[in-house]
Structure formats: C-alpha cells, structure tokens
Design a protein around this motif. Structure first.
Motif, mmCIF file in Angstrom:
data_model
loop_
_atom_site.group_PDB
_atom_site.id
_atom_site.type_symbol
_atom_site.label_atom_id
_atom_site.label_comp_id
_atom_site.label_asym_id
_atom_site.label_seq_id
_atom_site.Cartn_x
_atom_site.Cartn_y
_atom_site.Cartn_z
ATOM 1 N N GLY A 49 0.798 -1.213 0.000
ATOM 2 C CA GLY A 49 0.000 0.000 0.000
ATOM 3 C C GLY A 49 0.835 1.269 0.000
ATOM 4 N N LEU A 50 1.993 1.220 0.664
ATOM 5 C CA LEU A 50 2.916 2.354 0.696
ATOM 6 C C LEU A 50 4.225 1.999 -0.007
ATOM 7 N N VAL A 51 4.810 0.856 0.364
ATOM 8 C CA VAL A 51 6.116 0.435 -0.144
ATOM 9 C C VAL A 51 6.037 -1.017 -0.620
ATOM 10 N N GLY A 52 6.564 -1.276 -1.814
ATOM 11 C CA GLY A 52 6.583 -2.644 -2.330
ATOM 12 C C GLY A 52 7.639 -3.498 -1.649
ATOM 13 N N VAL A 53 8.897 -3.041 -1.662
ATOM 14 C CA VAL A 53 10.023 -3.727 -1.022
ATOM 15 C C VAL A 53 10.787 -2.688 -0.217
ATOM 16 N N ASN A 54 11.127 -3.035 1.026
ATOM 17 C CA ASN A 54 11.785 -2.075 1.908
ATOM 18 C C ASN A 54 13.148 -2.590 2.356
ATOM 19 N N ASN A 55 14.196 -1.918 1.886
ATOM 20 C CA ASN A 55 15.564 -2.195 2.346
ATOM 21 C C ASN A 55 16.109 -0.997 3.107
ATOM 22 N N GLY A 56 15.224 -0.155 3.616
ATOM 23 C CA GLY A 56 15.613 1.045 4.347
ATOM 24 C C GLY A 56 14.747 1.200 5.578
ATOM 25 N N THR A 57 14.392 2.439 5.898
ATOM 26 C CA THR A 57 13.534 2.710 7.050
ATOM 27 C C THR A 57 12.320 3.531 6.613
ATOM 28 N N VAL A 58 11.218 3.285 7.306
ATOM 29 C CA VAL A 58 9.977 4.017 7.059
ATOM 30 C C VAL A 58 9.458 4.452 8.424
ATOM 31 N N THR A 59 9.295 5.769 8.613
ATOM 32 C CA THR A 59 8.913 6.318 9.908
ATOM 33 C C THR A 59 7.726 7.262 9.761
ATOM 34 N N ALA A 60 6.716 7.085 10.600
ATOM 35 C CA ALA A 60 5.548 7.979 10.658
ATOM 36 C C ALA A 60 4.861 8.114 9.307
ATOM 37 N N CYS A 61 4.707 6.993 8.597
ATOM 38 C CA CYS A 61 4.082 6.974 7.276
ATOM 39 C C CYS A 61 2.845 6.079 7.289
ATOM 40 N N PHE A 62 1.913 6.367 6.366
ATOM 41 C CA PHE A 62 0.630 5.677 6.352
ATOM 42 C C PHE A 62 0.175 5.404 4.932
ATOM 43 N N TRP A 63 -0.731 4.438 4.791
ATOM 44 C CA TRP A 63 -1.445 4.246 3.537
ATOM 45 C C TRP A 63 -2.880 3.879 3.855
ATOM 46 N N ASP A 64 -3.764 4.205 2.914
ATOM 47 C CA ASP A 64 -5.182 3.938 3.074
ATOM 48 C C ASP A 64 -5.472 2.525 2.578
ATOM 49 N N THR A 65 -5.840 1.647 3.499
ATOM 50 C CA THR A 65 -6.082 0.245 3.136
ATOM 51 C C THR A 65 -7.326 0.076 2.270
ATOM 52 N N GLU A 66 -8.280 0.974 2.406
ATOM 53 C CA GLU A 66 -9.513 0.866 1.625
ATOM 54 C C GLU A 66 -9.311 1.308 0.180
ATOM 55 N N THR A 67 -8.702 2.466 -0.017
ATOM 56 C CA THR A 67 -8.533 2.977 -1.375
ATOM 57 C C THR A 67 -7.407 2.271 -2.128
ATOM 58 N N SER A 68 -6.410 1.758 -1.410
ATOM 59 C CA SER A 68 -5.300 1.057 -2.067
ATOM 60 C C SER A 68 -5.685 -0.358 -2.467
ATOM 61 N N LEU A 79 -4.222 2.133 7.416
ATOM 62 C CA LEU A 79 -5.404 2.590 8.145
ATOM 63 C C LEU A 79 -6.581 2.719 7.187
ATOM 64 N N GLY A 80 -7.786 2.628 7.722
ATOM 65 C CA GLY A 80 -8.988 2.864 6.936
ATOM 66 C C GLY A 80 -9.123 4.337 6.583
ATOM 67 N N THR A 81 -9.986 4.628 5.635
ATOM 68 C CA THR A 81 -10.167 5.994 5.140
ATOM 69 C C THR A 81 -10.536 6.968 6.253
ATOM 70 N N ALA A 82 -11.422 6.593 7.164
ATOM 71 C CA ALA A 82 -11.842 7.509 8.228
ATOM 72 C C ALA A 82 -10.651 7.969 9.071
ATOM 73 N N LEU A 83 -9.764 7.062 9.431
ATOM 74 C CA LEU A 83 -8.585 7.453 10.220
ATOM 75 C C LEU A 83 -7.581 8.237 9.385
ATOM 76 N N MET A 84 -7.504 7.944 8.088
ATOM 77 C CA MET A 84 -6.605 8.694 7.210
ATOM 78 C C MET A 84 -7.091 10.127 7.007
ATOM 79 N N GLN A 85 -8.352 10.366 7.305
ATOM 80 C CA GLN A 85 -8.911 11.711 7.163
ATOM 81 C C GLN A 85 -9.148 12.353 8.526
ATOM 82 N N THR A 86 -8.392 11.909 9.523
ATOM 83 C CA THR A 86 -8.466 12.447 10.879
ATOM 84 C C THR A 86 -7.119 13.064 11.232
ATOM 85 N N GLU A 87 -7.103 14.345 11.510
ATOM 86 C CA GLU A 87 -5.845 15.051 11.753
ATOM 87 C C GLU A 87 -5.030 14.443 12.885
ATOM 88 N N SER A 88 -5.675 13.994 13.944
ATOM 89 C CA SER A 88 -4.926 13.455 15.088
ATOM 90 C C SER A 88 -4.142 12.189 14.737
#
Length: 115
Positions: A49-68, A79-88
């Motif tokens: 959803g965010l990264v296909g293959v990771n040979n590095g680091t990913v910090t504080a990143c997200f992807w929408d499981t519903e739209t992806s 995260l689901g769309t509702a949480l992806m559209q929540t500022e907190s």
C-alpha cells in the motif's frame, strides 16, 4: 544508492510487475512523514500500500487500506479511510500541522501548506 523522502504524498494509482508500491516500489533509504491513497496492483508478492520492497527505514508513514485495496505493505501503517482523514492520526505521529501540513474540513487527506 540511498535516498531520503520526507513530507510527501501520492494519490494516484500504481501498477507494476515487480515492487509496486503506493508511494515507492523499492525503498533503499529513508521515508518519513508520507502517505499514499491510490490503488496498487502488481504481479507477485512484492506489492504494498505504501512500499513494495523495503531495504531502508519508514517512519511515521501511512497508507489507506480501503482505497489502495491492500492490507499489507513493506513499510508504514495501514489505516482505513476515516482514520486517514483524521488530523490526530498524523499529529499523534509527530506531523507538523502548524508550518508544514493542513487538512480541509470533512473528507480530506493532509495537504502541504504550499498546495
């Protein structure tokens, strides 16, 4: 080669035979404070959803499981769309909503202030 990706987002769909990711297909560096919302399709098991293959680091990143259409990624938090559209969701992860990011009310993902 190593790279750094910081404070960005991808909303378009991504497709590929290998290493398909909503933001990055193959990460060999550092990704920080980014997100992806597009549909991801690939052949094989190296798609995320965010990264296909990771040979590095990913910090504080997200992807929408519903739209992806994907519940897995080689990095980030799905995260689901509702949480992806929540500022907190993002401020709790340390994103700067004073000088870098903003959100429009109701049904919006974060945008860079320069958008």
């Amino acid at each position: 080669m190593s790279s750094q990706i910081t404070r960005c987002y991808a909303t378009g769909d991504a497709a590929g035979e290998w290493n398909a990711g909503g933001l990055v297909g193959l990460n060999q560096g550092q990704i920080t404070a980014c997100y992806a919302t597009g549909a991801v399709t690939g052949a094989g098991d190296r798609e995320g959803g965010l990264v296909g293959v990771n040979n590095g680091t990913v910090t504080a990143c997200f992807w929408d499981t519903e739209t992806s259409g994907l519940s897995t990624s080689a990095g980030g938090t799905g995260l689901g769309t509702a949480l992806m559209q929540t500022e907190s969701t993002f401020t709790d992860a340390g994103w700067d909503f004073v000088s870098v990011w903003h959100m429009l009310p109701e049904g919006s993902y974060p945008h860079l202030l320069s958008d």
